[in-house]
Design a protein around this motif. Structure first.
Motif, PDB file in Angstrom:
ATOM      1  N   THR A  34      43.053  32.369  45.850  1.00 20.85           N
ATOM      2  CA  THR A  34      43.905  31.895  46.427  1.00 20.85           C
ATOM      3  C   THR A  34      45.239  33.016  46.427  1.00 20.85           C
ATOM      4  O   THR A  34      44.935  33.491  45.203  1.00 20.85           O
ATOM      5  CB  THR A  34      44.651  30.610  45.841  1.00 20.85           C
ATOM      6  OG1 THR A  34      44.415  29.037  45.935  1.00 20.85           O
ATOM      7  CG2 THR A  34      45.917  30.461  46.486  1.00 20.85           C
ATOM      8  N   ILE A  36      48.312  35.147  48.285  1.00 18.49           N
ATOM      9  CA  ILE A  36      50.126  35.049  48.674  1.00 18.49           C
ATOM     10  C   ILE A  36      49.853  36.482  49.445  1.00 18.49           C
ATOM     11  O   ILE A  36      49.732  37.959  49.429  1.00 18.49           O
ATOM     12  CB  ILE A  36      51.311  34.321  47.761  1.00 18.49           C
ATOM     13  CG1 ILE A  36      51.647  36.182  47.314  1.00 18.49           C
ATOM     14  CG2 ILE A  36      50.950  33.458  47.889  1.00 18.49           C
ATOM     15  CD1 ILE A  36      52.452  36.008  46.669  1.00 18.49           C
ATOM     16  N   GLU A 108      50.060  31.580  51.797  1.00 19.20           N
ATOM     17  CA  GLU A 108      49.165  31.176  50.983  1.00 19.20           C
ATOM     18  C   GLU A 108      48.216  30.895  51.312  1.00 19.20           C
ATOM     19  O   GLU A 108      47.625  29.961  52.545  1.00 19.20           O
ATOM     20  CB  GLU A 108      49.885  29.986  50.719  1.00 19.20           C
ATOM     21  CG  GLU A 108      51.460  29.577  50.100  1.00 19.20           C
ATOM     22  CD  GLU A 108      51.739  28.221  49.804  1.00 19.20           C
ATOM     23  OE1 GLU A 108      51.101  27.418  49.781  1.00 19.20           O
ATOM     24  OE2 GLU A 108      52.828  28.378  49.601  1.00 19.20           O
ATOM     25  N   TYR A 110      43.783  30.269  51.446  1.00 20.12           N
ATOM     26  CA  TYR A 110      42.878  30.553  50.415  1.00 20.12           C
ATOM     27  C   TYR A 110      41.499  30.363  51.230  1.00 20.12           C
ATOM     28  O   TYR A 110      41.067  30.011  52.671  1.00 20.12           O
ATOM     29  CB  TYR A 110      42.947  28.102  50.097  1.00 20.12           C
ATOM     30  CG  TYR A 110      44.243  27.673  50.285  1.00 20.12           C
ATOM     31  CD1 TYR A 110      44.742  27.492  49.044  1.00 20.12           C
ATOM     32  CD2 TYR A 110      45.121  27.565  51.032  1.00 20.12           C
ATOM     33  CE1 TYR A 110      46.437  27.221  48.437  1.00 20.12           C
ATOM     34  CE2 TYR A 110      46.890  27.996  50.225  1.00 20.12           C
ATOM     35  CZ  TYR A 110      47.112  27.379  49.019  1.00 20.12           C
ATOM     36  OH  TYR A 110      48.678  26.524  48.640  1.00 20.12           O
TER      37      TYR A 110
END
Length: 148
Positions: A34, A36, A108, A110
């Motif tokens: 993950t 950002i 975000e 993933y």
């Protein structure tokens, strides 16, 4: 496992204005990552996309997802890339855009490993803002020597 921007730069050859990962906030080797990306009005793409309503270009969202997969693959496989090794984007499938991304948003990202076969990595990726789905895609990449 958290990686700041200086650690991210150890895994990606990209630099301003094309480094699109600001931080890695979680990582599970061979499984998922993950990251950002903070969207700032000061980024060069907003000069022309679009002057009166700045919107993050979809291709840059896909590129941010691809950069996240490169970090995931390197960290899973060798821990840290050798000099001259990069992960190249070789395919993008099943792309869907669900909402716009604007300055002030935090993207975000993933990335989840689906398969690894003969050096080809396949990932399921999503990008969200405040938990709301922005983009989803399947991304394929492979490791190459730089300049080859």
């Amino acid at each position: 496992m958290d990686m700041n921007i200086n650690e991210v730069k150890n895994f990606l050859p990209h630099r301003y204005p094309f480094l699109l990962i600001d931080r890695v906030i979680s990582f599970e080797s061979g499984k998922n990552l993950t990251a950002i990306k903070n969207i700032s009005f000061n980024e060069p793409q907003f000069t022309g996309h679009f002057p009166d309503q700045p919107i993050m270009p979809g291709v840059l969202i896909i590129e941010a997802m691809a950069q996240a997969t490169g970090i995931l693959a390197f960290k899973s496989e060798v821990g840290r890339p050798e000099i001259g090794q990069i992960y190249m984007l070789v395919g993008v499938d099943k792309v869907r855009f669900k909402r716009i991304v604007e300055p002030g948003d935090q993207l975000e990202i993933y990335a989840e490993v689906v398969t690894v076969k003969r050096g080809m990595w396949k990932f399921n990726c999503t990008a969200k803002v405040e938990g709301e789905l922005v983009t989803s895609a399947e991304i394929l990449c492979t490791q190459k020597k730089a300049n080859s």
